[in-house]
Design a protein around this motif. Structure first.
Motif, PDB file in Angstrom:
ATOM      1  N   GLN A 219       0.821  -1.195   0.000  1.00  0.00           N
ATOM      2  CA  GLN A 219       0.000   0.000   0.000  1.00  0.00           C
ATOM      3  C   GLN A 219       0.861   1.254   0.000  1.00  0.00           C
ATOM      4  O   GLN A 219       0.560   2.225  -0.695  1.00  0.00           O
ATOM      5  CB  GLN A 219      -0.926   0.000   1.218  1.00  0.00           C
ATOM      6  CG  GLN A 219      -1.919   1.167   1.208  1.00  0.00           C
ATOM      7  CD  GLN A 219      -2.735   1.238   2.476  1.00  0.00           C
ATOM      8  OE1 GLN A 219      -2.285   0.722   3.510  1.00  0.00           O
ATOM      9  NE2 GLN A 219      -3.900   1.877   2.405  1.00  0.00           N
TER      10      GLN A 219
ATOM     11  N   LEU B 267       3.268  -0.703 -10.964  1.00  0.00           N
ATOM     12  CA  LEU B 267       1.831  -0.713 -11.236  1.00  0.00           C
ATOM     13  C   LEU B 267       1.466  -1.800 -12.250  1.00  0.00           C
ATOM     14  O   LEU B 267       2.200  -2.050 -13.203  1.00  0.00           O
ATOM     15  CB  LEU B 267       1.376   0.644 -11.794  1.00  0.00           C
ATOM     16  CG  LEU B 267       1.348   1.832 -10.837  1.00  0.00           C
ATOM     17  CD1 LEU B 267       0.965   3.084 -11.599  1.00  0.00           C
ATOM     18  CD2 LEU B 267       0.382   1.583  -9.692  1.00  0.00           C
TER      19      LEU B 267
ATOM     20  N   GLU C  78       3.886   1.575  -1.206  1.00  0.00           N
ATOM     21  CA  GLU C  78       4.466   1.740  -2.533  1.00  0.00           C
ATOM     22  C   GLU C  78       3.442   2.292  -3.517  1.00  0.00           C
ATOM     23  O   GLU C  78       3.755   3.147  -4.359  1.00  0.00           O
ATOM     24  CB  GLU C  78       4.991   0.396  -3.046  1.00  0.00           C
ATOM     25  CG  GLU C  78       6.202  -0.129  -2.283  1.00  0.00           C
ATOM     26  CD  GLU C  78       6.645  -1.495  -2.779  1.00  0.00           C
ATOM     27  OE1 GLU C  78       6.045  -1.975  -3.793  1.00  0.00           O
ATOM     28  OE2 GLU C  78       7.542  -2.090  -2.181  1.00  0.00           O
ATOM     29  N   LEU C  79       2.192   1.814  -3.424  1.00  0.00           N
ATOM     30  CA  LEU C  79       1.144   2.316  -4.305  1.00  0.00           C
ATOM     31  C   LEU C  79       0.858   3.786  -4.021  1.00  0.00           C
ATOM     32  O   LEU C  79       0.628   4.574  -4.946  1.00  0.00           O
ATOM     33  CB  LEU C  79      -0.137   1.494  -4.131  1.00  0.00           C
ATOM     34  CG  LEU C  79      -0.134   0.078  -4.727  1.00  0.00           C
ATOM     35  CD1 LEU C  79      -1.403  -0.659  -4.325  1.00  0.00           C
ATOM     36  CD2 LEU C  79      -0.036   0.137  -6.250  1.00  0.00           C
ATOM     37  N   ARG C  80       0.885   4.176  -2.710  1.00  0.00           N
ATOM     38  CA  ARG C  80       0.626   5.570  -2.370  1.00  0.00           C
ATOM     39  C   ARG C  80       1.703   6.467  -2.953  1.00  0.00           C
ATOM     40  O   ARG C  80       1.401   7.528  -3.512  1.00  0.00           O
ATOM     41  CB  ARG C  80       0.577   5.740  -0.849  1.00  0.00           C
ATOM     42  CG  ARG C  80       0.259   7.183  -0.426  1.00  0.00           C
ATOM     43  CD  ARG C  80      -0.013   7.290   1.043  1.00  0.00           C
ATOM     44  NE  ARG C  80       1.160   6.922   1.815  1.00  0.00           N
ATOM     45  CZ  ARG C  80       1.229   6.954   3.143  1.00  0.00           C
ATOM     46  NH1 ARG C  80       0.143   7.295   3.831  1.00  0.00           N
ATOM     47  NH2 ARG C  80       2.313   6.597   3.794  1.00  0.00           N
TER      48      ARG C  80
ATOM     49  N   TYR D 269      -4.756   2.394  -3.115  1.00  0.00           N
ATOM     50  CA  TYR D 269      -4.259   3.508  -3.920  1.00  0.00           C
ATOM     51  C   TYR D 269      -4.228   3.205  -5.415  1.00  0.00           C
ATOM     52  O   TYR D 269      -3.836   4.069  -6.194  1.00  0.00           O
ATOM     53  CB  TYR D 269      -2.861   3.932  -3.432  1.00  0.00           C
ATOM     54  CG  TYR D 269      -2.910   4.811  -2.190  1.00  0.00           C
ATOM     55  CD1 TYR D 269      -3.089   6.186  -2.319  1.00  0.00           C
ATOM     56  CD2 TYR D 269      -2.818   4.264  -0.918  1.00  0.00           C
ATOM     57  CE1 TYR D 269      -3.152   6.989  -1.184  1.00  0.00           C
ATOM     58  CE2 TYR D 269      -2.892   5.056   0.219  1.00  0.00           C
ATOM     59  CZ  TYR D 269      -3.064   6.426   0.078  1.00  0.00           C
ATOM     60  OH  TYR D 269      -3.140   7.218   1.183  1.00  0.00           O
ATOM     61  N   GLU D 270      -4.653   2.008  -5.797  1.00  0.00           N
ATOM     62  CA  GLU D 270      -4.839   1.785  -7.231  1.00  0.00           C
ATOM     63  C   GLU D 270      -6.017   2.604  -7.749  1.00  0.00           C
ATOM     64  O   GLU D 270      -6.105   2.877  -8.955  1.00  0.00           O
ATOM     65  CB  GLU D 270      -5.088   0.299  -7.531  1.00  0.00           C
ATOM     66  CG  GLU D 270      -3.835  -0.563  -7.397  1.00  0.00           C
ATOM     67  CD  GLU D 270      -4.095  -2.011  -7.765  1.00  0.00           C
ATOM     68  OE1 GLU D 270      -3.150  -2.680  -8.240  1.00  0.00           O
ATOM     69  OE2 GLU D 270      -5.245  -2.477  -7.582  1.00  0.00           O
TER      70      GLU D 270
ATOM     71  N   TRP E 291       1.116   6.751  -6.600  1.00  0.00           N
ATOM     72  CA  TRP E 291      -0.030   7.614  -6.915  1.00  0.00           C
ATOM     73  C   TRP E 291       0.346   9.074  -6.799  1.00  0.00           C
ATOM     74  O   TRP E 291       0.035   9.881  -7.674  1.00  0.00           O
ATOM     75  CB  TRP E 291      -1.175   7.275  -5.952  1.00  0.00           C
ATOM     76  CG  TRP E 291      -2.416   8.115  -6.204  1.00  0.00           C
ATOM     77  CD1 TRP E 291      -3.359   7.918  -7.137  1.00  0.00           C
ATOM     78  CD2 TRP E 291      -2.793   9.302  -5.486  1.00  0.00           C
ATOM     79  NE1 TRP E 291      -4.328   8.892  -7.081  1.00  0.00           N
ATOM     80  CE2 TRP E 291      -4.000   9.757  -6.066  1.00  0.00           C
ATOM     81  CE3 TRP E 291      -2.215  10.010  -4.416  1.00  0.00           C
ATOM     82  CZ2 TRP E 291      -4.653  10.912  -5.610  1.00  0.00           C
ATOM     83  CZ3 TRP E 291      -2.868  11.150  -3.964  1.00  0.00           C
ATOM     84  CH2 TRP E 291      -4.078  11.592  -4.569  1.00  0.00           C
TER      85      TRP E 291
ATOM     86  N   HIS F  55      -9.573   5.438  -1.734  1.00  0.00           N
ATOM     87  CA  HIS F  55      -8.287   4.864  -1.316  1.00  0.00           C
ATOM     88  C   HIS F  55      -8.414   3.919  -0.124  1.00  0.00           C
ATOM     89  O   HIS F  55      -7.540   3.066   0.071  1.00  0.00           O
ATOM     90  CB  HIS F  55      -7.294   5.987  -0.996  1.00  0.00           C
ATOM     91  CG  HIS F  55      -6.766   6.644  -2.242  1.00  0.00           C
ATOM     92  ND1 HIS F  55      -6.004   7.803  -2.207  1.00  0.00           N
ATOM     93  CD2 HIS F  55      -6.885   6.301  -3.555  1.00  0.00           C
ATOM     94  CE1 HIS F  55      -5.685   8.142  -3.448  1.00  0.00           C
ATOM     95  NE2 HIS F  55      -6.221   7.243  -4.283  1.00  0.00           N
TER      96      HIS F  55
END
Length: 662
Positions: A5, A26, A7-9, A148-149, A12, A156
């Motif tokens: 999460q 991604l 890393e996704l944030r 965060y995808e 984003w 989110h």
């Protein structure tokens, strides 16, 4: 899951800041969705979905998707029962991304509603950014979007799993979604949603198949009932699986009582023929068979055909049942057993002719046998049709048979019919005779005087018993037939000579009508000629408006051995030859033109007194005072000749003519 999460944030934040670094982690489907959202101008910082339908518009959307939504609701409830209390909601959206239904734990429903994840909200990508509903619609495939995808911050905190829903034709019609807190993400959630969407699609396909089958059954039922024949179908165990109302009527039963019953009990037939037909060993076409009903035995025409399975084996039979009387009526229509002429087609003013018509009209009001006497061509066939059409049998068949035109060995089968195998060459299934075809109507026996003596006995029995037996058969068939007979012979003389049965003559001679020959209807010749000119002219497209005066003495002096029929043929021939609007002597046959020589007519043949006096004198001399011959050659009655001789002061002394010629 927390490191992912984070890393996704980071990815984003970098993407919305315009930094493309660090996006390699991604999934391609997510990165492509983010790029679409950027191009569409979606605000990544929006906290709620802005497009939400009012209640009226939402109700319209639900109604538009009502058919599949009714199937989806039970599936949604089943899914929710599996996850109840675990922090998930189940939702469906239409093909444009508008949420139609949302069910789940109340606290979760309230929490997720803060971002407008509610019925009526538009969760398509252009409206809500990357999310499982909108992105699944674009990709047309199941997918799961985590934390965060999602492109917009309003989503989110959630993870959502969605699968597209297709109708039986493969068209994308909506999405099934399951949404919960991002901490509870699990691949099995997507599997459950995919299974739910598949269940919805399968039930839609089943519902369509059921509806199509139901429609096919109703169409089949309507088709069966629209057919005038009785139809009965059985399965391989000889049980009735279908029967229309006409078959039930013919068999004296009701559909609901017959379906599921052994066909043998329904038909009530007997014998080897029925056994082989019911078992499917023999298939027949228009076979006459007896059926026992609660109301007695009836004779039906039966046709049977097999119901074949994919392996070619007989899995039942279809039978078509017809009443014999209906088959007769069909044969009557096909054979042209219709009387088309009436008394209006009988033209003439002669008092003897009008008396014949008066007797015929009186005869039409009863069912008595009528005997028409007269020379060939006097219109006996027309008068027979007129009597039929003026009678109570006018709606029934009119069957005519010329007893003198059929070979002696065939007239019996023509009149009374025959059974299968009655003689060599007999048609399979037999054939009805003219008396059967005339049932309920009239049979016209033309040239009855030419009927063989051996058949006269049979005819007499039919007239007395009102029933016939086919040649080669034993079954007595009742017939309701009115008989009109005709002949150009002197039947009384034929009886004395032993050529005609006396008892049959008396049976036929109930109402006797004589039709006088045309030569005795001098006053009607002109009337008939004009009648045929008009009627035949319309049919042939020929228009003759006048008749040359020279024609009248010729046609009136001609003896007309063929009577009215000959006159009609002469007029038809003349219409072909007449090139103009006037009928002239040269358009007449030679035998009629020869009459002119006997009359020694002048060029214009005008009927002046002096000319007529000279003609009478010459004919008296040529015929030695025989007034009958003179009147015949002039085409007038003897009484008329007497009046004209008195007019011109002429008298006849046959002895004087004899002495003059010695």
């Amino acid at each position: 899951m927390v490191p992912v999460q984070e890393e996704l944030r980071a990815a984003w934040h970098a993407f919305v800041a315009g930094n493309e670094d660090g996006l390699q982690m991604l999934r391609p489907v997510v990165r492509e969705s983010w790029e679409r959202c950027r191009r569409a101008g979606v605000n990544p910082y929006q906290k709620v979905v802005l497009t939400v339908l009012d209640p009226e518009a939402l109700a319209a959307r639900r109604e538009k998707n009502r058919e599949w939504l009714e199937i989806a609701r039970p599936v949604m409830e089943t899914l929710y029962r599996f996850v109840a209390g675990s922090g998930f909601v189940v939702a469906v959206a239409d093909c444009e991304g508008y949420l139609l239904e949302v069910i789940g734990d109340p606290e979760v429903v309230q929490a997720i509603a803060k971002g407008n994840f509610v019925p009526g909200a538009n969760w398509s990508e252009p409206s809500a950014g990357t999310n499982s509903v909108g992105t699944a619609l674009i990709m047309n495939q199941p997918l799961q979007i985590f934390s965060y995808e999602h492109y917009c911050i309003c989503s989110h905190r959630w993870t959502c799993s969605a699968a597209p829903i297709h109708d039986p034709d493969g068209n994308l019609i909506g999405v099934l979604d399951m949404t919960g807190s991002f901490e509870k993400v699990h691949p099995h959630t997507l599997g459950m949603v995919v299974a739910g969407a598949d269940a919805i699609e399968r039930q839609m396909a089943m519902k369509r198949a059921w509806r199509e089958r139901d429609l096919a059954n109703r169409v089949r039922e309507a088709l069966m009932e629209s057919i005038s024949e009785g139809i009965l179908a059985t399965d391989c165990n000889r049980r009735v699986i279908h029967m229309n109302q006409e078959a039930a009527r013919l068999l004296g039963t009701k559909k609901e009582k017959a379906v599921g019953v052994d066909v043998w009990k329904v038909l009530g037939g007997e014998g080897a023929d029925w056994e082989s037909i019911v078992s499917g060993q023999k298939f027949i076409t228009d076979r006459e068979l007896d059926v026992t009903t609660p109301f007695g035995t009836v004779k039906l025409t039966v046709t049977s055909r097999p119901i074949r399975g994919n392996d070619g084996q007989c899995e039942g039979i279809v039978m078509i049942l017809n009443e014999i009387t209906r088959a007769r009526k069909l044969t009557q229509r096909m054979s042209g057993a219709v009387a088309r002429l009436t008394f209006d087609d009988m033209v003439g003013e002669d008092h003897k002719f009008r008396e014949s018509l008066r007797l015929a009209r009186a005869a039409a009001s009863s069912d008595s046998t009528v005997l028409l006497l007269g020379e060939s061509g006097t219109g006996k066939d027309i008068l027979a049709q007129a009597i039929h059409n003026a009678s109570q049998r006018a709606k029934g068949p009119f069957v005519a048979i010329n007893c003198g035109a059929i070979p002696r060995d065939l007239i019996g089968s023509e009149l009374f019919g025959y059974t299968e195998g009655a003689f060599t060459g007999a048609r399979k299934g037999g054939s009805p005779g003219k008396f059967e075809l005339a049932d309920g109507g009239t049979i016209f026996l033309d040239e009855i005087g030419d009927m063989p003596l051996e058949l006269q006995t049979t005819l007499l029995r039919v007239l007395e018993q009102k029933a016939i037996t086919r040649i080669g058969g034993s079954t007595v068939l009742p017939v309701n037939v009115r008989v009109i007979a005709a002949t150009n012979r002197d039947l009384a003389a034929e009886v004395e000579r032993g050529n005609f049965r006396r008892d049959l003559y008396y049976r036929l001679n109930v109402v006797t009508i004589r039709l006088i020959p045309l030569r005795e209807r001098q006053g009607d010749i002109e009337l008939l000629l004009w009648h045929f000119l008009e009627r035949l002219g319309k049919r042939m497209g020929k228009h003759v408006l006048s008749v040359d005066e020279r024609v009248w003495p010729l046609v009136k002096a001609y003896p007309w051995p063929g009577n009215v029929r000959e006159l009609q043929n002469v007029v038809e021939r003349a219409l072909h030859l007449a090139g103009g609007l006037t009928l002239r002597p040269e358009h007449l046959p030679e035998e009629i033109r020869r009459v002119q020589d006997n009359l020694q007519a002048r060029k214009d043949l005008l009927p002046v007194p002096d000319y007529e006096k000279q003609v009478i004198l010459k004919l008296l001399e040529e015929n030695k005072g025989n007034l009958s011959r003179v009147a015949n050659q002039l085409g007038i009655a003897r009484t008329t000749l007497y009046r004209r001789m008195a007019k011109y002061g002429l008298r006849c002394d046959r002895d004087q003519y004899n002495r003059t010629n010695q």
